[in-house]
Design an enzyme around this catalytic site. Structure first.
Site, PDB file in Angstrom:
ATOM      1  N   SER A  90      52.916  30.053  47.062  1.00 37.96           N
ATOM      2  CA  SER A  90      52.460  31.437  47.226  1.00 37.96           C
ATOM      3  C   SER A  90      53.389  32.404  46.494  1.00 37.96           C
ATOM      4  O   SER A  90      53.182  33.621  46.548  1.00 37.96           O
ATOM      5  CB  SER A  90      52.415  31.798  48.716  1.00 37.96           C
ATOM      6  OG  SER A  90      53.655  31.496  49.332  1.00 37.96           O
TER       7      SER A  90
ATOM      8  N   ASN B  78      57.983  30.600  60.259  1.00 36.04           N
ATOM      9  CA  ASN B  78      56.795  31.130  60.954  1.00 36.04           C
ATOM     10  C   ASN B  78      57.044  32.518  61.539  1.00 36.04           C
ATOM     11  O   ASN B  78      56.186  33.394  61.448  1.00 36.04           O
ATOM     12  CB  ASN B  78      56.352  30.178  62.064  1.00 36.04           C
ATOM     13  CG  ASN B  78      55.954  28.823  61.515  1.00 36.04           C
ATOM     14  OD1 ASN B  78      55.867  28.655  60.294  1.00 36.04           O
ATOM     15  ND2 ASN B  78      55.721  27.859  62.394  1.00 36.04           N
TER      16      ASN B  78
ATOM     17  N   THR C  41      18.853  66.372  53.927  1.00 34.17           N
ATOM     18  CA  THR C  41      18.664  65.195  54.776  1.00 34.17           C
ATOM     19  C   THR C  41      17.642  64.360  54.031  1.00 34.17           C
ATOM     20  O   THR C  41      16.770  64.921  53.345  1.00 34.17           O
ATOM     21  CB  THR C  41      18.123  65.549  56.175  1.00 34.17           C
ATOM     22  OG1 THR C  41      16.831  66.131  56.030  1.00 34.17           O
ATOM     23  CG2 THR C  41      19.025  66.521  56.919  1.00 34.17           C
ATOM     24  N   HIS C  42      17.753  63.042  54.113  1.00 31.84           N
ATOM     25  CA  HIS C  42      16.879  62.128  53.361  1.00 31.84           C
ATOM     26  C   HIS C  42      16.906  62.433  51.865  1.00 31.84           C
ATOM     27  O   HIS C  42      15.923  62.180  51.169  1.00 31.84           O
ATOM     28  CB  HIS C  42      15.428  62.203  53.853  1.00 31.84           C
ATOM     29  CG  HIS C  42      15.284  62.166  55.340  1.00 31.84           C
ATOM     30  ND1 HIS C  42      15.137  61.006  56.060  1.00 31.84           N
ATOM     31  CD2 HIS C  42      15.308  63.166  56.264  1.00 31.84           C
ATOM     32  CE1 HIS C  42      15.043  61.284  57.342  1.00 31.84           C
ATOM     33  NE2 HIS C  42      15.168  62.589  57.506  1.00 31.84           N
TER      34      HIS C  42
ATOM     35  N   SER D 196      29.987  58.194  26.299  1.00 32.84           N
ATOM     36  CA  SER D 196      29.307  56.942  25.991  1.00 32.84           C
ATOM     37  C   SER D 196      29.644  56.575  24.557  1.00 32.84           C
ATOM     38  O   SER D 196      29.837  57.448  23.706  1.00 32.84           O
ATOM     39  CB  SER D 196      27.812  57.143  26.153  1.00 32.84           C
ATOM     40  OG  SER D 196      27.112  56.266  25.306  1.00 32.84           O
TER      41      SER D 196
ATOM     42  N   LYS E  88      26.942  62.426  26.467  1.00 32.93           N
ATOM     43  CA  LYS E  88      27.177  62.022  27.847  1.00 32.93           C
ATOM     44  C   LYS E  88      28.605  62.196  28.324  1.00 32.93           C
ATOM     45  O   LYS E  88      29.555  62.063  27.579  1.00 32.93           O
ATOM     46  CB  LYS E  88      26.749  60.558  28.035  1.00 32.93           C
ATOM     47  CG  LYS E  88      25.226  60.452  28.031  1.00 32.93           C
ATOM     48  CD  LYS E  88      24.772  59.054  28.308  1.00 32.93           C
ATOM     49  CE  LYS E  88      24.892  58.731  29.767  1.00 32.93           C
ATOM     50  NZ  LYS E  88      24.419  57.388  30.044  1.00 32.93           N
TER      51      LYS E  88
ATOM     52  N   ASN F 237      30.209  60.457  31.464  1.00 32.41           N
ATOM     53  CA  ASN F 237      29.920  59.558  32.589  1.00 32.41           C
ATOM     54  C   ASN F 237      30.986  59.652  33.681  1.00 32.41           C
ATOM     55  O   ASN F 237      32.170  59.712  33.385  1.00 32.41           O
ATOM     56  CB  ASN F 237      29.831  58.117  32.098  1.00 32.41           C
ATOM     57  CG  ASN F 237      28.668  57.920  31.141  1.00 32.41           C
ATOM     58  OD1 ASN F 237      27.661  58.624  31.239  1.00 32.41           O
ATOM     59  ND2 ASN F 237      28.813  56.996  30.218  1.00 32.41           N
TER      60      ASN F 237
ATOM     61  N   GLU G 247      32.307  56.103  39.935  1.00 31.37           N
ATOM     62  CA  GLU G 247      31.562  54.837  39.988  1.00 31.37           C
ATOM     63  C   GLU G 247      32.479  53.658  40.331  1.00 31.37           C
ATOM     64  O   GLU G 247      32.130  52.787  41.125  1.00 31.37           O
ATOM     65  CB  GLU G 247      30.875  54.569  38.652  1.00 31.37           C
ATOM     66  CG  GLU G 247      29.742  55.543  38.378  1.00 31.37           C
ATOM     67  CD  GLU G 247      29.198  55.376  36.965  1.00 31.37           C
ATOM     68  OE1 GLU G 247      28.034  55.005  36.829  1.00 31.37           O
ATOM     69  OE2 GLU G 247      29.948  55.602  35.997  1.00 31.37           O
TER      70      GLU G 247
ATOM     71  N   GLN H  61      48.723  31.558  55.368  1.00 33.95           N
ATOM     72  CA  GLN H  61      49.252  32.025  54.085  1.00 33.95           C
ATOM     73  C   GLN H  61      48.194  32.799  53.296  1.00 33.95           C
ATOM     74  O   GLN H  61      48.517  33.587  52.410  1.00 33.95           O
ATOM     75  CB  GLN H  61      49.746  30.815  53.291  1.00 33.95           C
ATOM     76  CG  GLN H  61      50.360  31.140  51.956  1.00 33.95           C
ATOM     77  CD  GLN H  61      51.090  29.935  51.391  1.00 33.95           C
ATOM     78  OE1 GLN H  61      52.078  29.498  51.958  1.00 33.95           O
ATOM     79  NE2 GLN H  61      50.605  29.396  50.287  1.00 33.95           N
TER      80      GLN H  61
HETATM   81  N1  ARG Z   1      54.453  30.772  52.831  1.00 37.68           N
HETATM   82  C1  ARG Z   1      54.171  30.618  54.208  1.00 37.68           C
HETATM   83  C2  ARG Z   1      53.128  31.646  54.634  1.00 37.68           C
HETATM   84  O1  ARG Z   1      52.920  32.551  53.922  1.00 37.68           O
HETATM   85  C3  ARG Z   1      55.407  30.840  55.032  1.00 37.68           C
HETATM   86  C4  ARG Z   1      55.416  30.144  56.329  1.00 37.68           C
HETATM   87  C5  ARG Z   1      55.431  28.685  56.139  1.00 37.68           C
HETATM   88  N2  ARG Z   1      55.651  27.976  57.344  1.00 37.68           N
HETATM   89  C6  ARG Z   1      55.473  26.676  57.427  1.00 37.68           C
HETATM   90  N3  ARG Z   1      55.711  26.131  58.576  1.00 37.68           N
HETATM   91  N4  ARG Z   1      55.102  25.968  56.397  1.00 37.68           N
HETATM   92  O2  ARG Z   1      52.497  31.532  55.646  1.00 37.68           O
END
Ligand code: ARG
Length: 446
Positions: free
Chosen positions: A9, A96, A141-142, A263, A269, A271, A276, A308
Site C-alpha cells: 500500500s 492494527n 418549480t419543475h 470549443s 462558445k 463552455n 460540468e 487496507q
Molecule cells: N497496511 C495495513 C493497512 O493499511 C496496516 C496494518 C497491517 N496490519 C496487519 N496485521 N497486517 O491496513
C-alpha cells in the site's frame, strides 16, 4: 514472482507519513514516562524519527515497495539510522492500532481543510448575493417559471446547504476524535500504558473504550465519505444551474474567461467546463462511499487486511471535494449575472398569477375559486398574446366582478414585498438573512 506488490500500500499510504511519525513519537515518549523504555532509547528513537520526517519532506527518503506500507518503511529506515534500538519502538503496539490512529489524525485535518473550503465558497456566494441584491429572477418549480424571487434569495439557498454540510462535518469530527492506540493487535496491551497522555500529545479528545472495536472501526472513513458525498450533491446542483443559466436559452450568467473554455471548432462558445467537471466528479465520490461500505459489510471482528482498502477511496474523496470547493469558489468569484436577461425572463411566464389569486382571496373569494378564475384569465391572456399588465380593468372584470383598480398595481415589486414571512424572498428579509450569513462566515477564522 506472481502477485508481487499485490499486498503493498506504500504507493498511496505514504501520504500518512506525518501522522505515522507523530503517532510513533507520542507512543515512544509515553513508553519512557511509564518506565517501559529508557529515557535514552526514547530520545534516540525520537531523533531518528525526526530525521526521517526531514528525509521524506525533502524527497530523499528511500521508499521500498517490498516493505509494503508506511509503517514498515519508517521502521526499517529507523533501523538503518539508529541501529537495533529501533526495534524497541514497536513495544506495546501493533500495526492494527497504529494504522487507524494515523488515519484518524489524517481525517481530522481533512475535515478542517474541508470546513475552510466550504467557508471560502460561502464567502464567494455572499459576495455575489450582496453585489446583486436588487436583481430579480424567475423562481422555478419543475423547471417551469413559478414566482419571482431575488437572485440573492436563490444564492442564499446554497449558503444554507453548505451550513448543513459544515454541521455534518463537525459531527463527524466528534466521532473521529478518539484515540485507538493502546488497543494492541485486538485485545489490549499487557504493558502499563498511559493512553490519556498519548491522546493529549496527539490532540485527541477521548480514548477508545473497546480494543476490538477500536482496531476494526472505520465508521469515521464512512462519515467523511458520506459528508463529502452530500457536499458534492450540493455542488453538483449548483453546477447544473450554472450550466443551464450559461446557455443561450437562459442567458442568466456569463462564465468568466478563467472558468470556461472555448470549443476547438466553434469559436462562439464559452463552455462551463468547471461546473460540468464538478457535477461529473460527484460520481466518483459516491462510488468511493458505496465501494467502502461494501468492503466493510462482511468483515468479522477484528482487523482484516480488507481494511487496507479504506485509504485510496478516502484520499480520492478528500482530493475531489477540496479541489471542487476551491474551483467553485473561483468560478463564483468570476461569474457575471445578467440582471437584464433575468428581468426579461421574469416578465414572461405569467409569474404574478399567484399574486392575482391572492388578491381575489383578499376580496373574500375562497382560494380554490380564485385559482380557477386566474386560470381562465391566464388562458385568455395567452390567446390574446398579452401579459397581465397589458390587460385592462374591463378585461379583468370579465372574469370576476371582484377585481378593482388595485389589481393594476400588482407587479414584481409588490409580489416580492408580499412574501415577508420568515424565510421568504421579501427584500427586507433577504437583507437581514445576508447580514446573518455574513456574521457566520466572519466569525469563523480557520
Ligand atoms: N497496511 C495495513 C493497512 O493499511 C496496516 C496494518 C497491517 N496490519 C496487519 N496485521 N497486517 O491496513
Amino acid at each position: 514472482m506472481r502477485g508481487k506488490g499485490y499486498t503493498a500500500s506504500i504507493s498511496y499510504d505514504r501520504r500518512l507519513y506525518k501522522e505515522d511519525i507523530a503517532g510513533s513519537i507520542a507512543h515512544v515518549k509515553m513508553l519512557a514516562r511509564q518506565g517501559i523504555l529508557s529515557g535514552r532509547d526514547s530520545k534516540t528513537i525520537v531523533s531518528g524519527l525526526e530525521a526521517i520526517l526531514l528525509e521524506i519532506a525533502g524527497g530523499i527518503f528511500p521508499w521500498k515497495e517490498e516493505l509494503e506500507d508506511i509503517h514498515m518503511n519508517v521502521e526499517a529506515r529507523l533501523h538503518e539510522i539508529i541501529g537495533s534500538v529501533a526495534g524497541r519502538m514497536h513495544t506495546a503496539r501493533s500495526r492494527n492500532d497504529q494504522v487507524t490512529t494515523d488515519l484518524r489524525l489524517y481525517v481530522k485535518s481533512a475535515i478542517e481543510s474541508t470546513l475552510a473550503g466550504i467557508v471560502a465558497l460561502q464567502t464567494a456566494i455572499l459576495d455575489q448575493a450582496e453585489k446583486n441584491i436588487s436583481v430579480v429572477m424567475p423562481g422555478y418549480t419543475h423547471l417551469q417559471m413559478a414566482q419571482p424571487v431575488l437572485l440573492a434569495h436563490h444564492l442564499l439557498a446554497y449558503f444554507e446547504m453548505l451550513e448543513r454540510d459544515k454541521d455534518r462535518l463537525q459531527e463527524a469530527f466528534a466521532r473521529v476524535d478518539v484515540l485507538p492506540l493502546g488497543s494492541g493487535a485486538l485485545a489490549g496491551s499487557p504493558y502499563p500504558l498511559d493512553r490519556d497522555f498519548v491522546a493529549k500529545e496527539l490532540g485527541f479528545s477521548r480514548i477508545s473504550s473497546n480494543s476490538m472495536d477500536a482496531v476494526s472501526d472505520r465508521d469515521f472513513v464512512l462519515d467523511y465519505m458520506y459528508s463529502s458525498s452530500v457536499i458534492m450533491t450540493h455542488l453538483s446542483r449548483l453546477a447544473e444551474e450554472m450550466v443551464l443559466w450559461s446557455s443561450e436559452e437562459f442567458g442568466f450568467v456569463r462564465m468568466g474567461e478563467n472558468h470556461s473554455t472555448g470549443s476547438s471548432i466553434m469559436p462562439q462558445k464559452r463552455n462551463p467546463d468547471f461546473a460540468e467537471l464538478g457535477r461529473g466528479r460527484s460520481g466518483r465520490v459516491y462510488g468511493n462511499l458505496v465501494g467502502f461500505l461494501t468492503t466493510l459489510k462482511g468483515l468479522p471482528l477484528t482487523y482484516n487486511r480488507d481494511l487496507q482498502e479504506d485509504k485510496e477511496g478516502l484520499f480520492d474523496s478528500i482530493d475531489t471535494v477540496l479541489s471542487t470547493l476551491d474551483a467553485f469558489t473561483g468560478m463564483l468569484e468570476d461569474i457575471n449575472f445578467d440582471s437584464n436577461k433575468m428581468l426579461e425572463a421574469t416578465e414572461k411566464g405569467f409569474m404574478l398569477a399567484t399574486d392575482l389569486a391572492d388578491y381575489l382571496v383578499s376580496k373574500g373569494l375562497p382560494f380554490r375559486e380564485s385559482y380557477d378564475v386566474i386560470k381562465a384569465l391566464t388562458s385568455y391572456a395567452q390567446t390574446e398574446k398579452k401579459s397581465f399588465d397589458q390587460l385592462s380593468l374591463a378585461e379583468y372584470q370579465q372574469f370576476s366582478s371582484l377585481f378593482g383598480d388595485e389589481v393594476l398595481k400588482i407587479d414584481l415589486e409588490s409580489s416580492l414585498m408580499a412574501r415577508s414571512v420568515s424565510g421568504g424572498t421579501a427584500p427586507s428579509n433577504v437583507k437581514s438573512e445576508l447580514r446573518r450569513a455574513r456574521k457566520i462566515v466572519d466569525s469563523i477564522k480557520i
